[in-house]
Design a protein around this motif. Sequence first.
Motif, PDB file in Angstrom:
ATOM      1  N   ARG A  47       4.951  -2.127  15.394  1.00  0.00           N
ATOM      2  CA  ARG A  47       5.957  -1.089  15.148  1.00  0.00           C
ATOM      3  C   ARG A  47       7.055  -1.620  14.231  1.00  0.00           C
ATOM      4  NH1 ARG A  47       6.712   0.022  19.963  1.00  0.00           N
ATOM      5  NH2 ARG A  47       5.454   1.916  20.135  1.00  0.00           N
ATOM      6  N   GLU A  48       7.461  -2.837  14.464  1.00  0.00           N
ATOM      7  CA  GLU A  48       8.498  -3.466  13.641  1.00  0.00           C
ATOM      8  C   GLU A  48       8.049  -3.611  12.188  1.00  0.00           C
ATOM      9  OE1 GLU A  48      10.219  -7.991  13.168  1.00  0.00           O
ATOM     10  OE2 GLU A  48       9.786  -7.271  15.183  1.00  0.00           O
ATOM     11  N   LEU A  49       6.772  -3.883  11.986  1.00  0.00           N
ATOM     12  CA  LEU A  49       6.240  -4.052  10.636  1.00  0.00           C
ATOM     13  C   LEU A  49       6.062  -2.724   9.899  1.00  0.00           C
ATOM     14  CD1 LEU A  49       3.513  -6.798  11.268  1.00  0.00           C
ATOM     15  CD2 LEU A  49       5.767  -7.087  10.209  1.00  0.00           C
ATOM     16  N   GLY A  50       6.131  -1.626  10.617  1.00  0.00           N
ATOM     17  CA  GLY A  50       5.975  -0.324   9.975  1.00  0.00           C
ATOM     18  C   GLY A  50       4.561   0.216   9.999  1.00  0.00           C
ATOM     19  N   VAL A  51       3.708  -0.348  10.863  1.00  0.00           N
ATOM     20  CA  VAL A  51       2.345   0.157  11.006  1.00  0.00           C
ATOM     21  C   VAL A  51       2.391   1.581  11.557  1.00  0.00           C
ATOM     22  CG1 VAL A  51       0.242  -0.124  12.384  1.00  0.00           C
ATOM     23  CG2 VAL A  51       1.263  -2.095  11.239  1.00  0.00           C
ATOM     24  N   ALA A  52       1.564   2.456  10.999  1.00  0.00           N
ATOM     25  CA  ALA A  52       1.583   3.871  11.383  1.00  0.00           C
ATOM     26  C   ALA A  52       0.616   4.188  12.506  1.00  0.00           C
ATOM     27  CB  ALA A  52       1.254   4.741  10.175  1.00  0.00           C
ATOM     28  N   ARG A  53      -0.437   3.386  12.620  1.00  0.00           N
ATOM     29  CA  ARG A  53      -1.526   3.733  13.535  1.00  0.00           C
ATOM     30  C   ARG A  53      -2.133   2.450  14.088  1.00  0.00           C
ATOM     31  NH1 ARG A  53      -6.505   7.769  11.860  1.00  0.00           N
ATOM     32  NH2 ARG A  53      -8.213   6.751  12.963  1.00  0.00           N
ATOM     33  N   VAL A  54      -2.457   2.461  15.374  1.00  0.00           N
ATOM     34  CA  VAL A  54      -3.056   1.288  16.021  1.00  0.00           C
ATOM     35  C   VAL A  54      -4.333   1.729  16.726  1.00  0.00           C
ATOM     36  CG1 VAL A  54      -2.714  -0.570  17.679  1.00  0.00           C
ATOM     37  CG2 VAL A  54      -0.755   0.325  16.411  1.00  0.00           C
ATOM     38  N   SER A  55      -5.412   0.993  16.513  1.00  0.00           N
ATOM     39  CA  SER A  55      -6.660   1.293  17.200  1.00  0.00           C
ATOM     40  C   SER A  55      -7.232   0.013  17.806  1.00  0.00           C
ATOM     41  CB  SER A  55      -7.662   1.960  16.251  1.00  0.00           C
ATOM     42  OG  SER A  55      -7.854   1.180  15.091  1.00  0.00           O
ATOM     43  N   TYR A  56      -8.201   0.190  18.702  1.00  0.00           N
ATOM     44  CA  TYR A  56      -8.691  -0.922  19.517  1.00  0.00           C
ATOM     45  C   TYR A  56     -10.193  -1.156  19.396  1.00  0.00           C
ATOM     46  CZ  TYR A  56      -4.082  -0.942  21.674  1.00  0.00           C
ATOM     47  OH  TYR A  56      -2.729  -1.021  21.876  1.00  0.00           O
ATOM     48  N   LEU A 116       0.818  -1.210   0.000  1.00  0.00           N
ATOM     49  CA  LEU A 116       0.000   0.000   0.000  1.00  0.00           C
ATOM     50  C   LEU A 116       0.854   1.262   0.000  1.00  0.00           C
ATOM     51  CD1 LEU A 116      -2.853  -1.063   2.445  1.00  0.00           C
ATOM     52  CD2 LEU A 116      -2.926  -0.945  -0.049  1.00  0.00           C
ATOM     53  N   ALA A 117       2.044   1.179   0.552  1.00  0.00           N
ATOM     54  CA  ALA A 117       2.996   2.303   0.524  1.00  0.00           C
ATOM     55  C   ALA A 117       2.364   3.602   1.025  1.00  0.00           C
ATOM     56  CB  ALA A 117       3.551   2.473  -0.892  1.00  0.00           C
ATOM     57  N   CYS A 118       1.635   3.497   2.122  1.00  0.00           N
ATOM     58  CA  CYS A 118       1.035   4.653   2.768  1.00  0.00           C
ATOM     59  C   CYS A 118       0.811   4.279   4.229  1.00  0.00           C
ATOM     60  CB  CYS A 118      -0.279   5.032   2.086  1.00  0.00           C
ATOM     61  SG  CYS A 118      -1.631   3.857   2.352  1.00  0.00           S
ATOM     62  N   PRO A 119       0.447   5.219   5.078  1.00  0.00           N
ATOM     63  CA  PRO A 119       0.166   4.845   6.469  1.00  0.00           C
ATOM     64  C   PRO A 119      -0.908   3.762   6.556  1.00  0.00           C
ATOM     65  CG  PRO A 119       0.371   7.212   6.291  1.00  0.00           C
ATOM     66  CD  PRO A 119       0.380   6.682   4.882  1.00  0.00           C
ATOM     67  N   VAL A 120      -0.653   2.756   7.397  1.00  0.00           N
ATOM     68  CA  VAL A 120      -1.581   1.637   7.575  1.00  0.00           C
ATOM     69  C   VAL A 120      -1.983   1.543   9.041  1.00  0.00           C
ATOM     70  CG1 VAL A 120      -1.786  -0.886   7.525  1.00  0.00           C
ATOM     71  CG2 VAL A 120      -0.753   0.320   5.586  1.00  0.00           C
ATOM     72  N   ASN A 121      -3.268   1.342   9.272  1.00  0.00           N
ATOM     73  CA  ASN A 121      -3.827   1.175  10.617  1.00  0.00           C
ATOM     74  C   ASN A 121      -3.890  -0.314  10.931  1.00  0.00           C
ATOM     75  OD1 ASN A 121      -6.589   2.852  12.286  1.00  0.00           O
ATOM     76  ND2 ASN A 121      -5.602   0.967  12.923  1.00  0.00           N
ATOM     77  N   GLY A 122      -3.280  -0.730  12.046  1.00  0.00           N
ATOM     78  CA  GLY A 122      -3.322  -2.124  12.460  1.00  0.00           C
ATOM     79  C   GLY A 122      -4.007  -2.287  13.797  1.00  0.00           C
TER      80      GLY A 122
END
Length: 247
Positions: free
Chosen positions: A219-228, A201-207
């Motif tokens: 964080r290691e995978l390069g995820v930009a945003r985390v939600s619950y 996707l080469a853009c910020p990804v939410n995980g």
Amino acid sequence: MTDLTARAETLRGLHSGEMLVLPNVWDAASAEVVAEAGFPAIATASAAVSAMLGFPDGEGAPWQEMFAAAGRVAHAVSVPVTVDAEAGYGLAPREFVDRLLETGAVGCNLEDTDHRGGGLVDADEHAQRLADIRAAAADAGVQIVVNARVDAFLGDAGIPEPDRLAETIRRGRLYRDAGADCVYPIGVRGKEDLAALVIELACPVNGNTGGDLDLATLRELGVARVSYGPRFYRAALADFKSAIEKL
């Protein structure tokens, strides 16, 4: 609008650099708890907000009530707020943007589940809707932060499991190119799948955390945003139920 513009740019900037962690809230009180803990932004969870209001998730609550709840959240804190706006409630792009900005929020989740017909909406049509919302935001003078949720990994999406990754990449690229600031492939639980999505996707990804995906791994995978999502709401309700049963 000046303050909203500044908040929108702050929220957008939080999607680069250090991973943005968003413990989702459902009302003003929970938002204050998260803000006082030092989190730089607040995100609502539609499942939690609708449950708190007495309605089912999936656009079961009137949009006016959902946005009113978002407004109470936004006015309770001084940090940027992003709203889980489900699929946009069928509002026309400019009306959607205006109603969102009236709450004081500067970001939103928009998902591609078809809450009326079932399955997923047509990807090209949804990408056009995102582009129209982006244009409406520019016209309104506040470039809201759009987190485009891709629901292909959800069981009721109707996508065969072997095809989910490819379909999520296809949809995510369309939404990114339409102007989404971040792509949210909800339901992804495999480390390899999420790693592929971050790259493709080469853009910020939410995980999301869960299973083998803890914060360090994301964080290691390069995820930009985390939600619950509604996780903390459900935990709070479970604690309340336990206390009441003991009482």
